[in-house]
Structure formats: structure tokens, C-alpha cells
Design a protein around this motif. Structure first.
Motif, PDB file in Angstrom:
ATOM      1  N   PRO A 118     -22.956   3.717  10.675  1.00 12.38           N
ATOM      2  CA  PRO A 118     -21.531   3.796  10.374  1.00 12.38           C
ATOM      3  C   PRO A 118     -21.296   4.112   8.894  1.00 12.38           C
ATOM      4  O   PRO A 118     -22.097   3.721   8.027  1.00 12.38           O
ATOM      5  N   ILE A 119     -20.200   4.770   8.591  1.00 11.34           N
ATOM      6  CA  ILE A 119     -19.897   5.081   7.202  1.00 11.34           C
ATOM      7  C   ILE A 119     -19.672   3.814   6.387  1.00 11.34           C
ATOM      8  O   ILE A 119     -19.947   3.790   5.181  1.00 11.34           O
ATOM      9  N   ALA A 120     -19.212   2.740   7.026  1.00 13.64           N
ATOM     10  CA  ALA A 120     -19.038   1.478   6.311  1.00 13.64           C
ATOM     11  C   ALA A 120     -20.369   0.972   5.764  1.00 13.64           C
ATOM     12  O   ALA A 120     -20.443   0.459   4.638  1.00 13.64           O
ATOM     13  N   THR A 121     -21.426   1.113   6.530  1.00 12.78           N
ATOM     14  CA  THR A 121     -22.762   0.719   6.062  1.00 12.78           C
ATOM     15  C   THR A 121     -23.215   1.630   4.932  1.00 12.78           C
ATOM     16  O   THR A 121     -23.761   1.163   3.915  1.00 12.78           O
ATOM     17  N   PHE A 122     -22.999   2.924   5.073  1.00 14.40           N
ATOM     18  CA  PHE A 122     -23.391   3.897   4.051  1.00 14.40           C
ATOM     19  C   PHE A 122     -22.705   3.596   2.723  1.00 14.40           C
ATOM     20  O   PHE A 122     -23.334   3.664   1.652  1.00 14.40           O
ATOM     21  N   LEU A 123     -21.416   3.267   2.768  1.00 11.75           N
ATOM     22  CA  LEU A 123     -20.660   3.025   1.532  1.00 11.75           C
ATOM     23  C   LEU A 123     -20.912   1.644   0.943  1.00 11.75           C
ATOM     24  O   LEU A 123     -20.740   1.438  -0.255  1.00 11.75           O
ATOM     25  N   GLY A 124     -21.290   0.689   1.778  1.00 13.31           N
ATOM     26  CA  GLY A 124     -21.480  -0.681   1.306  1.00 13.31           C
ATOM     27  C   GLY A 124     -20.257  -1.552   1.501  1.00 13.31           C
ATOM     28  O   GLY A 124     -19.999  -2.460   0.704  1.00 13.31           O
ATOM     29  N   SER A 125     -19.523  -1.305   2.572  1.00  8.34           N
ATOM     30  CA  SER A 125     -18.327  -2.098   2.852  1.00  8.34           C
ATOM     31  C   SER A 125     -18.702  -3.558   3.104  1.00  8.34           C
ATOM     32  O   SER A 125     -19.771  -3.851   3.631  1.00  8.34           O
ATOM     33  N   VAL A 126     -17.784  -4.457   2.718  1.00  9.84           N
ATOM     34  CA  VAL A 126     -18.069  -5.892   2.831  1.00  9.84           C
ATOM     35  C   VAL A 126     -17.091  -6.622   3.751  1.00  9.84           C
ATOM     36  O   VAL A 126     -17.211  -7.827   3.933  1.00  9.84           O
ATOM     37  N   ARG A 127     -16.127  -5.891   4.329  1.00 12.47           N
ATOM     38  CA  ARG A 127     -15.152  -6.522   5.221  1.00 12.47           C
ATOM     39  C   ARG A 127     -15.083  -5.748   6.528  1.00 12.47           C
ATOM     40  O   ARG A 127     -15.334  -4.546   6.558  1.00 12.47           O
ATOM     41  N   ASP A 128     -14.707  -6.451   7.610  1.00  6.17           N
ATOM     42  CA  ASP A 128     -14.585  -5.769   8.897  1.00  6.17           C
ATOM     43  C   ASP A 128     -13.140  -5.398   9.224  1.00  6.17           C
ATOM     44  O   ASP A 128     -12.868  -4.792  10.260  1.00  6.17           O
ATOM     45  N   ARG A 129     -12.216  -5.764   8.340  1.00  9.54           N
ATOM     46  CA  ARG A 129     -10.832  -5.334   8.474  1.00  9.54           C
ATOM     47  C   ARG A 129     -10.205  -5.325   7.083  1.00  9.54           C
ATOM     48  O   ARG A 129     -10.700  -6.010   6.169  1.00  9.54           O
ATOM     49  N   VAL A 130      -9.141  -4.553   6.914  1.00 11.49           N
ATOM     50  CA  VAL A 130      -8.529  -4.434   5.590  1.00 11.49           C
ATOM     51  C   VAL A 130      -7.019  -4.641   5.706  1.00 11.49           C
ATOM     52  O   VAL A 130      -6.394  -4.246   6.700  1.00 11.49           O
ATOM     53  N   PRO A 131      -6.404  -5.256   4.679  1.00  6.62           N
ATOM     54  CA  PRO A 131      -4.955  -5.435   4.703  1.00  6.62           C
ATOM     55  C   PRO A 131      -4.245  -4.104   4.562  1.00  6.62           C
ATOM     56  O   PRO A 131      -4.683  -3.217   3.823  1.00  6.62           O
ATOM     57  N   ALA A 132      -3.146  -3.955   5.270  1.00 11.70           N
ATOM     58  CA  ALA A 132      -2.444  -2.678   5.325  1.00 11.70           C
ATOM     59  C   ALA A 132      -1.089  -2.759   4.638  1.00 11.70           C
ATOM     60  O   ALA A 132      -0.270  -3.631   4.953  1.00 11.70           O
ATOM     61  N   GLY A 133      -0.881  -1.850   3.697  1.00 16.01           N
ATOM     62  CA  GLY A 133       0.434  -1.648   3.129  1.00 16.01           C
ATOM     63  C   GLY A 133       1.090  -0.440   3.768  1.00 16.01           C
ATOM     64  O   GLY A 133       0.474   0.283   4.559  1.00 16.01           O
ATOM     65  N   VAL A 134       2.343  -0.201   3.409  1.00 14.84           N
ATOM     66  CA  VAL A 134       3.065   0.934   3.973  1.00 14.84           C
ATOM     67  C   VAL A 134       3.885   1.594   2.881  1.00 14.84           C
ATOM     68  O   VAL A 134       4.416   0.923   1.989  1.00 14.84           O
ATOM     69  N   SER A 135       3.954   2.919   2.938  1.00 10.39           N
ATOM     70  CA  SER A 135       4.712   3.698   1.971  1.00 10.39           C
ATOM     71  C   SER A 135       6.051   4.077   2.587  1.00 10.39           C
ATOM     72  O   SER A 135       6.097   4.655   3.675  1.00 10.39           O
ATOM     73  N   VAL A 136       7.129   3.757   1.877  1.00 13.88           N
ATOM     74  CA  VAL A 136       8.489   4.005   2.376  1.00 13.88           C
ATOM     75  C   VAL A 136       9.095   5.142   1.565  1.00 13.88           C
ATOM     76  O   VAL A 136       9.230   5.042   0.344  1.00 13.88           O
ATOM     77  N   GLY A 137       9.457   6.211   2.236  1.00 14.19           N
ATOM     78  CA  GLY A 137       9.994   7.379   1.558  1.00 14.19           C
ATOM     79  C   GLY A 137      11.403   7.155   1.013  1.00 14.19           C
ATOM     80  O   GLY A 137      12.053   6.140   1.269  1.00 14.19           O
ATOM     81  N   ILE A 138      11.866   8.129   0.237  1.00 20.49           N
ATOM     82  CA  ILE A 138      13.217   8.093  -0.329  1.00 20.49           C
ATOM     83  C   ILE A 138      14.224   8.231   0.808  1.00 20.49           C
ATOM     84  O   ILE A 138      14.089   9.088   1.679  1.00 20.49           O
ATOM     85  N   LYS A 139      15.254   7.389   0.783  1.00 18.21           N
ATOM     86  CA  LYS A 139      16.237   7.343   1.860  1.00 18.21           C
ATOM     87  C   LYS A 139      17.596   7.858   1.383  1.00 18.21           C
ATOM     88  O   LYS A 139      17.830   8.060   0.196  1.00 18.21           O
ATOM     89  N   ASN A 140      18.496   8.024   2.335  1.00 21.22           N
ATOM     90  CA  ASN A 140      19.841   8.510   2.020  1.00 21.22           C
ATOM     91  C   ASN A 140      20.762   7.415   1.521  1.00 21.22           C
ATOM     92  O   ASN A 140      21.806   7.705   0.915  1.00 21.22           O
ATOM     93  N   SER A 141      20.394   6.160   1.777  1.00 22.96           N
ATOM     94  CA  SER A 141      21.259   5.053   1.366  1.00 22.96           C
ATOM     95  C   SER A 141      20.445   3.787   1.247  1.00 22.96           C
ATOM     96  O   SER A 141      19.349   3.669   1.831  1.00 22.96           O
ATOM     97  N   LEU A 142      20.981   2.815   0.518  1.00 23.74           N
ATOM     98  CA  LEU A 142      20.299   1.522   0.398  1.00 23.74           C
ATOM     99  C   LEU A 142      20.247   0.769   1.722  1.00 23.74           C
ATOM    100  O   LEU A 142      19.205   0.178   2.043  1.00 23.74           O
ATOM    101  N   PRO A 143      21.308   0.748   2.531  1.00 20.51           N
ATOM    102  CA  PRO A 143      21.187   0.077   3.834  1.00 20.51           C
ATOM    103  C   PRO A 143      20.084   0.665   4.710  1.00 20.51           C
ATOM    104  O   PRO A 143      19.371  -0.067   5.403  1.00 20.51           O
ATOM    105  N   GLU A 144      19.917   2.002   4.674  1.00 18.67           N
ATOM    106  CA  GLU A 144      18.846   2.623   5.440  1.00 18.67           C
ATOM    107  C   GLU A 144      17.484   2.177   4.927  1.00 18.67           C
ATOM    108  O   GLU A 144      16.556   1.904   5.701  1.00 18.67           O
TER     109      GLU A 144
END
Length: 373
Positions: A118-144
Motif C-alpha cells: 500500500p502507498i501508506a506503507t511506502f510513505l510511512g503513514s502512522v494512522r489508519d484514518r485522518v480527520p477531515a476538514g471541508v473547504s467552503v466556497g464564496i457564497k452570495n450571502s451570509l445566510p447561505e
């Protein structure tokens, strides 16, 4: 390992909602995949940039030419196109890191599948899951905007990133802080939309205890970012300005950034991304894994990278449904705010043949046979 065939598959996947940033609005992921066939295995990769050179100088049609006419001939000339040999062979071609990343990753996938690693082994990963953030695009209004942020938090995302631009910066951040509180991990991304003359305005963001402000000024201008960082308490994060491990070392030495967004595609592939991680970690600089609206083919190896020890901030490694109603691979699903790191050989995932066929608009053979138009 002997290179036998390389195919380019142009794909177009509609986004579930338009994604707006300071440089434009995207309604689909329109790019290509590379399929590499060797005498031992096949490998896949995804070109991360867009049809137009707006986010970065590379673009889909140009990358196809560079890969076909300049990169693949050098790779094919190698006695054995292993991952260790590919980057030096492509180094004579200046720049074009995203094109190089597509070639290197597809060959790495094939090589690792042949070894059963697995690529995780090749890279030297140390976790089996990772926390996920999210990117929020520019909106038309603050309520949106508030509605979108609330939806993502309800889905379990552990960090919110707001895209900003002049005229859409302080007030959106204030609105999110007032609605969701100071405990919410929050950061902003300007995508190079400001100048150093905007420093007094950007200082207003210091009041909101942000994790970072990402690439506020023109890319590759480390001096200006260093001057800006001296005027802000919010950590400056560099993204578009970091193309190599050398760039990362220079930025850290100049105090042009205190956080680095590592995008493997932007830096030429996963081996260079690992070097940037190592340099940043040695200097106590946190890194996180950015996203470029990848399909599952690009998302899977990003998750393995994000599981390295220096990735201490949640990345833009969102679930598949954040962008696509249907992905070209098995979807990545958010569980308790985390995504699993693939554990099968290679990048850990392959396209679903029927789904891939529906989203493929054209196929070309770049090496090993007649080219299809």
C-alpha cells in the motif's frame, strides 16, 4: 518493470454545487486520468489542474502535450521506470510539476501493486484514518454561508475553511464565529487575492483566532509573505508558493509562513511531498494536505499522505459526496469526522469500469500503440 502502454482518459464529473473561489467558479471536475500498464501491473493517477490556467499555470490540454511529447519519452528510455528513477529522468523538463506528478503517481501505483504494498506503507503513514476538514466556497450571502457551514458540521467535519477575497473576508469570518463559537477550528484561504497594501485590513482577521490564513499574496513572493507575517498574529500558510522541498526550506528560513499546505500534485508527486513533510517537521512547522477537488483516484493517495506524523492539522480530504453525487471509484465516506486510509496495494483504489465509462469523454493512447483522437 517495463513500460508497455500509457492511456489518457479525459473525464468530466459534475459538482453537486458550484464551487467559487477568488479566481473563478467551477461547476464540474474536467480533467484526465492516466492509466499506465507495465509488464507487472497497471497504475492510475489523476491530473489535478483545470482546463484553463487560472489557479495555476498548468492546464489540461497543455499537460497532455508535455506528458506525451517530453515526459513519457524520457521515462520510456529508462532501463526500468521505477519511482526512484522517474523523477531524475523528468528533471530536465523545467516546471510542469502537476504533469510530472500524474506520471510519477501512475507508475508508483503500478510498482506498488506489483510488490503488493500500500502507498501508506511506502510513505510511512502512522494512522489508519485522518480527520477531515471541508473547504467552503464564496457564497452570495451570509445566510447561505451559515447554512452551508452548519450542514458540514452536522455531517461531522472537524474543521472549516472559508474561501475569501476582497469584499468577502472579515464579515463572513465574523458571522461564522458568532454563529458557531470560538471553539470551531476555522481557517481562511485567499488564493493570492490580496497585496501587501491590504495588510491593515488583513490584520482585522487576527481578532477571530484563526488556525491560519492561506496564500494571501501573490504566489512565489516569499519576501512579501514574510513582511506580512511580521504584521499578523494569524499564522500565514503557503500553498501555491511551495513547488519543491527547496521552496519549503526557503519559506521557513525567511519566516514567510508558519504552516504549509502540501498538495502532492502541485509539488511533482508523493516523493517530493514526503520531503516537504520531513523538512517542515524537522523545523516544527505543521503541515496539512490540501485538495484540488479530486475524484477518488486523487483522493485515495492524499489520505495516505495525510496520515504521516507531521500532518497535525485536518486537511481538505473531504468525503466523495462533498463534490460528486457519483464518483468514479467507490466513495469515501465520512465516519466520526474521519476518512479511512486505503490499505490495499498501490494507491488503494481503482475506477469502477461502468462508472468511468459514463464519465469519460475521450481516450487517447500516449505510448505503446496508435493514438486515439
Amino acid at each position: 518493470m517495463r513500460l508497455e502502454r500509457v492511456e489518457l482518459l479525459h473525464v468530466a464529473l459534475p459538482l453537486v454545487t458550484p464551487f467559487r473561489t477568488s479566481f473563478g467558479t467551477m461547476t464540474s471536475k474536467d480533467t484526465f486520468l492516466l492509466r499506465v500498464v507495465t509488464d507487472e501491473a497497471e497504475g492510475w493517477s489523476e491530473f489535478a489542474a483545470d482546463p484553463e490556467p487560472l489557479y495555476c499555470s498548468e492546464f489540461v490540454a497543455g499537460a497532455e502535450t508535455v506528458i506525451r511529447d517530453f515526459l513519457l519519452p524520457r521515462v520510456a528510455a529508462l532501463p526500468e521506470p521505477t519511482t526512484a528513477a522517474v523523477a531524475p529522468a523528468m528533471a530536465a523538463v523545467k516546471g510542469h510539476e502537476l504533469a510530472k506528478a500524474a506520471v510519477e503517481t501512475a507508475l508508483l501505483d503500478a510498482e506498488l501493486r506489483a510488490y503488493g504494498m500500500p502507498i501508506a506503507t511506502f510513505l510511512g503513514s502512522v494512522r489508519d484514518r485522518v480527520p477531515a476538514g471541508v473547504s467552503v466556497g464564496i457564497k452570495n450571502s451570509l445566510p447561505e454561508l451559515i447554512d452551508d457551514v452548519e450542514k458540514y458540521l452536522d455531517e461531522g467535519y472537524v474543521r472549516i475553511k472559508l474561501k475569501i477575497e476582497p469584499g468577502w473576508d472579515v464579515e463572513p469570518v465574523r458571522a461564522v464565529r458568532e454563529r458557531f463559537g470560538d471553539a470551531l477550528p476555522l481557517q481562511v484561504d485567499a488564493n493570492t487575492a490580496y497585496t501587501l497594501a491590504d495588510a491593515p485590513h488583513l490584520r482585522k482577521l487576527d481578532a477571530f483566532d484563526l488556525l491560519l490564513i492561506e496564500e494571501p499574496l501573490a504566489e512565489n513572493n516569499l519576501h512579501a509573505h514574510a513582511r506580512l507575517q511580521r504584521r499578523l498574529t494569524t499564522p500565514v500558510c503557503l500553498d501555491e508558493s511551495i513547488h519543491t522541498a527547496s521552496d519549503a526550506a526557503s519559506a521557513i528560513a525567511m519566516d514567510a509562513c508558519r504552516v504549509i499546505n502540501v498538495k502532492p500534485a502541485r509539488v511533482g508527486g508523493y516523493t517530493e511531498a514526503r520531503r516537504i513533510h520531513d523538512i517542515a517537521t524537522a523545523h516544527g512547522v505543521p503541515v496539512w494536505c490540501g485538495g484540488m477537488l479530486e475524484t477518488g483516484i486523487g483522493r485515495a493517495p492524499n489520505l495516505a499522505l495525510a496520515a504521516l506524523p507531521g500532518f497535525t492539522l485536518p486537511g481538505d480530504t473531504s468525503a466523495s459526496k462533498r463534490y460528486f453525487a457519483e464518483d468514479i471509484t467507490e466513495p469515501f465516506v465520512l465516519v466520526d469526522g474521519h476518512l479511512p486510509v486505503p490499505t490495499t496495494p498501490g494507491i488503494g483504489i481503482s475506477p469502477l469500469p461502468d462508472t468511468l465509462a459514463r464519465f469519460t469523454t475521450s481516450t487517447r493512447v500516449l505510448y505503446g500503440g496508435a493514438r486515439k483522437l
